[in-house]
Design an enzyme around this catalytic site. Structure first.
Site, PDB file in Angstrom:
ATOM      1  N   ASP A 270       2.248  -4.106  -0.987  1.00  0.00           N
ATOM      2  CA  ASP A 270       2.705  -4.303  -2.368  1.00  0.00           C
ATOM      3  C   ASP A 270       3.920  -5.234  -2.431  1.00  0.00           C
ATOM      4  O   ASP A 270       4.042  -6.030  -3.359  1.00  0.00           O
ATOM      5  CB  ASP A 270       3.064  -2.933  -2.976  1.00  0.00           C
ATOM      6  CG  ASP A 270       3.258  -2.996  -4.484  1.00  0.00           C
ATOM      7  OD1 ASP A 270       2.418  -3.630  -5.158  1.00  0.00           O
ATOM      8  OD2 ASP A 270       4.244  -2.430  -4.996  1.00  0.00           O
ATOM      9  N   HIS A 275       6.152 -10.601  -1.295  1.00  0.00           N
ATOM     10  CA  HIS A 275       7.443 -10.997  -1.864  1.00  0.00           C
ATOM     11  C   HIS A 275       8.516 -11.209  -0.789  1.00  0.00           C
ATOM     12  O   HIS A 275       9.176 -12.247  -0.743  1.00  0.00           O
ATOM     13  CB  HIS A 275       7.953  -9.937  -2.849  1.00  0.00           C
ATOM     14  CG  HIS A 275       7.000  -9.636  -3.978  1.00  0.00           C
ATOM     15  ND1 HIS A 275       6.161 -10.571  -4.527  1.00  0.00           N
ATOM     16  CD2 HIS A 275       6.773  -8.489  -4.676  1.00  0.00           C
ATOM     17  CE1 HIS A 275       5.462 -10.023  -5.508  1.00  0.00           C
ATOM     18  NE2 HIS A 275       5.815  -8.760  -5.608  1.00  0.00           N
ATOM     19  N   LYS A 366      18.313   0.245  -7.897  1.00  0.00           N
ATOM     20  CA  LYS A 366      17.295  -0.806  -8.101  1.00  0.00           C
ATOM     21  C   LYS A 366      17.964  -2.136  -7.819  1.00  0.00           C
ATOM     22  O   LYS A 366      18.910  -2.526  -8.526  1.00  0.00           O
ATOM     23  CB  LYS A 366      16.818  -0.757  -9.553  1.00  0.00           C
ATOM     24  CG  LYS A 366      15.828  -1.859  -9.924  1.00  0.00           C
ATOM     25  CD  LYS A 366      15.206  -1.560 -11.293  1.00  0.00           C
ATOM     26  CE  LYS A 366      14.515  -2.754 -11.915  1.00  0.00           C
ATOM     27  NZ  LYS A 366      13.540  -3.444 -11.103  1.00  0.00           N
TER      28      LYS A 366
HETATM   29  O1  LIG Z   1       4.628  -7.019  -7.453  1.00  0.00           O
HETATM   30  C1  LIG Z   1       5.273  -6.037  -7.714  1.00  0.00           C
HETATM   31  O2  LIG Z   1       6.541  -6.180  -8.133  1.00  0.00           O
HETATM   32  C2  LIG Z   1       7.182  -5.155  -8.875  1.00  0.00           C
HETATM   33  C3  LIG Z   1       8.674  -5.487  -8.837  1.00  0.00           C
HETATM   34  O3  LIG Z   1       8.910  -6.738  -9.432  1.00  0.00           O
HETATM   35  P1  LIG Z   1      10.389  -7.098  -9.916  1.00  0.00           P
HETATM   36  O4  LIG Z   1      10.277  -8.500 -10.377  1.00  0.00           O
HETATM   37  O5  LIG Z   1      10.730  -6.114 -10.996  1.00  0.00           O
HETATM   38  O6  LIG Z   1      11.282  -6.923  -8.748  1.00  0.00           O
HETATM   39  C4  LIG Z   1       6.919  -3.796  -8.296  1.00  0.00           C
HETATM   40  O7  LIG Z   1       7.427  -2.805  -9.157  1.00  0.00           O
HETATM   41  C5  LIG Z   1       5.425  -3.594  -8.140  1.00  0.00           C
HETATM   42  O8  LIG Z   1       5.178  -2.379  -7.445  1.00  0.00           O
HETATM   43  C6  LIG Z   1       4.792  -4.719  -7.372  1.00  0.00           C
HETATM   44  O9  LIG Z   1       3.378  -4.622  -7.466  1.00  0.00           O
END
Ligand SMILES: O=C1O[C@H](COP(=O)(O)O)[C@@H](O)[C@H](O)[C@H]1O
Ligand SMILES: NC(=O)C1=CN([C@@H]2O[C@H](COP(=O)(O)OP(=O)(O)OC[C@H]3O[C@@H](n4cnc5c(N)ncnc54)[C@H](OP(=O)(O)O)[C@@H]3O)[C@@H](O)[C@H]2O)C=CC1
EC number: 1.1.1.49
Length: 516
Positions: A270, A275, A366
């Site tokens: 995920d 990322h 967060k």
């Molecule tokens: O791709 C994803 O990203 C989100 C978090 O994204 P952000 O831009 O808020 O950092 C994550 O919550 C999700 O599980 C995931 O699939």
């Protein structure tokens, strides 16, 4: 400027015209149809439509050219789709300012309902798009069609087939057809390659935009500028000076409402494999020949190919307590909701430097940041080494910032040292500048035909090669997830691993984002 005041950036940007010309592709004109497949879903309402609205509001999508189509199985009307997304486009604070733009934008949206594998549905979609193109008096072939697959990856193959068969731009006189695909792109090396081959047989690589929204974040996009436009960093950015690098993602909420999806994927698929690994590439890559997308992506691939296999003893997995209470999660699930893993890049610049990737759900805070920790100063004449090392931190979110932890003389008569920081907090420095949402930039790139911030097929393959062996072992239950408390830092074993990897925490020091 009085003490305690912040210097606010007011200089106009010194635009480098040759840079702007060379790297900002010429914008095209003619009808533009943006088709959101999976328009009834979560991503579409929370991210895709709001990004499109913001682009529209800022004048990047002209009402004379653009039309937006939603496509999904749900049997809803145009008006019902508009009602469903309206609340995500504006909030109470800006509703009155944006009211006019909002109603103009919503009028541009049309909904077509149909299955993802039916000729009939896609023929109707094509008809609706063609009608729009005719209404805009676009000369044949110069129309632009952007298909955004806000869908589960399981339906990418049939949807791509249908688009190719029934909905592409019909002529080769100009214009284009592009498709945007979301992550997770596959579940492991084999499934990702299979998906790539299926889509690759239908569309050319320049038509395929594999989106990773972290590549659209302001401070991620700043990474190459920071590294390659600042003399200061050039001699320092290597194994001689850097002790370790951490790339961290934490969320203070669990998998709420997404347990079914999440349990199939887990935190590595995920967040980490995509990322965080993309961010690692930008931190570790060599200087590209130029800023052309292919030159940048060539360098990213080299980094990924230099990563050596992950060792079991350099992985800690966790699962937050209460995760299995979700009825869509099996009672014996071993799916990690937390992982710390160390990657090692076997090249001249990075040999011996641990890259620690850490991600977790239901944690104490967060945030996402990159933390570059420098080695100790040789010859510690101030006897200050135990106060902490130099650390360069890039805070991706929230409160975008870059700060450098330094040792300075404590102001006063005594010669004492103290930890402090050089701080570039965006909220203070760039007051009044609104930072665009990642999806806004990336969708604009797809319209402009700029693939720099999208994942190339060989890049994706190299990324899966790194994690697939570990993922298979986790799937088989051979590497176990350790329970951790919700709202905690994750399993204590992860902090022990960090220590073992040489990360030295600065005790008693905490960076507090400045407030206005
Ligand atoms: O791709 C994803 O990203 C989100 C978090 O994204 P952000 O831009 O808020 O950092 C994550 O919550 C999700 O599980 C995931 O699939
Ligand atoms: N939600 C998020 O925050 C993020 C999502 N993503 C990715 O974006 C994509 C879409 O995510 P999201 O919007 O959350 O997904 P959803 O589960 O909301 O699905 C989107 C739409 O697809 C259709 N759909 C759902 N399940 C199936 C199925 N099994 N077969 C066929 N169609 C189905 C539904 O439309 P209908 O039934 O009307 O046809 C649904 O409205 C996924 O690949 C996801 O991983 C990436 C980053 C963040």
């Amino acid at each position: 400027m009085g003490s305690g005041q912040w210097h606010v950036e007011k200089r106009s940007t010194l635009k480098n015209d040759s840079f702007v010309k060379e790297y900002n592709p010429v914008s095209e004109t003619g009808s533009l149809s943006i088709i959101v497949l999976g328009a009834s879903g979560d991503l579409a309402k929370k991210k895709t439509f709001p990004a499109l609205f913001n682009l529209f509001h800022q004048g990047f999508l002209s009402p004379d050219e653009v039309h937006i189509f939603g496509y999904a199985r749900s049997k809803i009307t145009d008006e019902e789709l508009r009602d469903k997304i309206r609340g995500y486009l504006v909030d109470e604070k800006n509703a009155s300012v944006k009211y006019e733009a909002l109603s103009m934008f919503l009028k541009l949206i049309k909904y077509v309902s149909g299955p993802y594998d039916s000729e009939e549905g896609f023929k109707r979609l094509d008809k609706a798009i063609s009608e729009h193109e005719i209404s805009k008096k676009t000369s044949e072939g110069s129309s632009r069609r952007l298909f955004y697959l806000a869908l589960p990856p399981s339906v990418y193959p049939p949807v791509s087939k249908m688009i190719k068969a029934w909905c592409t731009n019909k002529s080769d006189l100009g214009g284009w057809t592009r498709i945007v695909v979301e992550k997770p792109f596959g579940k492991d090396l084999e499934s990702a390659e299979q998906l790539s081959s299926q889509i690759g047989a239908l569309f050319e690589e320049p038509q395929i935009y594999r989106i990773d929204h972290y590549l659209g974040k302001e401070l991620v996009q700043n990474m190459l500028v920071l590294r390659f436009a600042n003399r200061l960093f050039l001699p320092l950015w290597n194994r001689d000076n850097i002790a370790n690098v951490q790339i961290v993602f934490r969320e203070d909420f669990g998998t709420e409402g997404r347990g079914g999806y999440f349990d199939e994927y887990g935190i590595i698929r995920d967040i980490i494999q995509n990322h965080l690994l993309q961010v690692l590439c930008l931190v570790a890559m060599e200087k590209p020949v130029s800023l052309k997308p292919e030159h940048i992506r060539d360098e990213k691939v080299k980094v990924l190919q230099s990563v050596i296999p992950i060792k079991d003893e350099e992985v800690v997995l966790g699962q937050y307590e209460g995760y299995r209470d979700d009825p869509t999660v099996p009672n014996d699930s071993n799916t990690p909701t937390f992982a710390t893993t160390i990657l090692r890049i076997d090249n001249e610049r990075w040999e011996g430097v641990p890259f620690i990737l850490k991600a977790g759900k239901a944690m104490s805070s967060k945030k996402a940041d990159i933390r570059i920790q420098f080695k100790d100063v040789p010859g510690d004449i101030f006897k200050c080494q135990n106060q902490g090392r130099n650390e360069f931190v890039i805070r991706l979110q929230p409160s975008e910032a870059m700060y450098m932890k330094l040792t300075v003389k404590q102001p006063g008569l005594e010669m004492q040292t103290v930890q402090s920081e050089l701080d570039l907090s965006y909220m203070q420095r760039y007051q009044g500048v609104s930072i665009p949402e990642a999806y806004e930039r990336l969708i604009l790139d797809t319209i402009r035909g700029d693939q720099q911030h999208f994942v190339r097929r060989d890049e994706l393959k190299a990324a899966w090669e790194i994690f697939t062996p570990l993922l298979h072992r986790i799937d088989k239950g051979e590497v176990k997830s350790i329970p951790y408390k919700q709202g905690s830092r994750g399993p204590a074993e992860a902090d022990q691993l960090l220590k073992k990897a040489g990360y030295m925490q600065t005790h008693g020091y905490i960076w507090i984002p400045p407030t206005l």
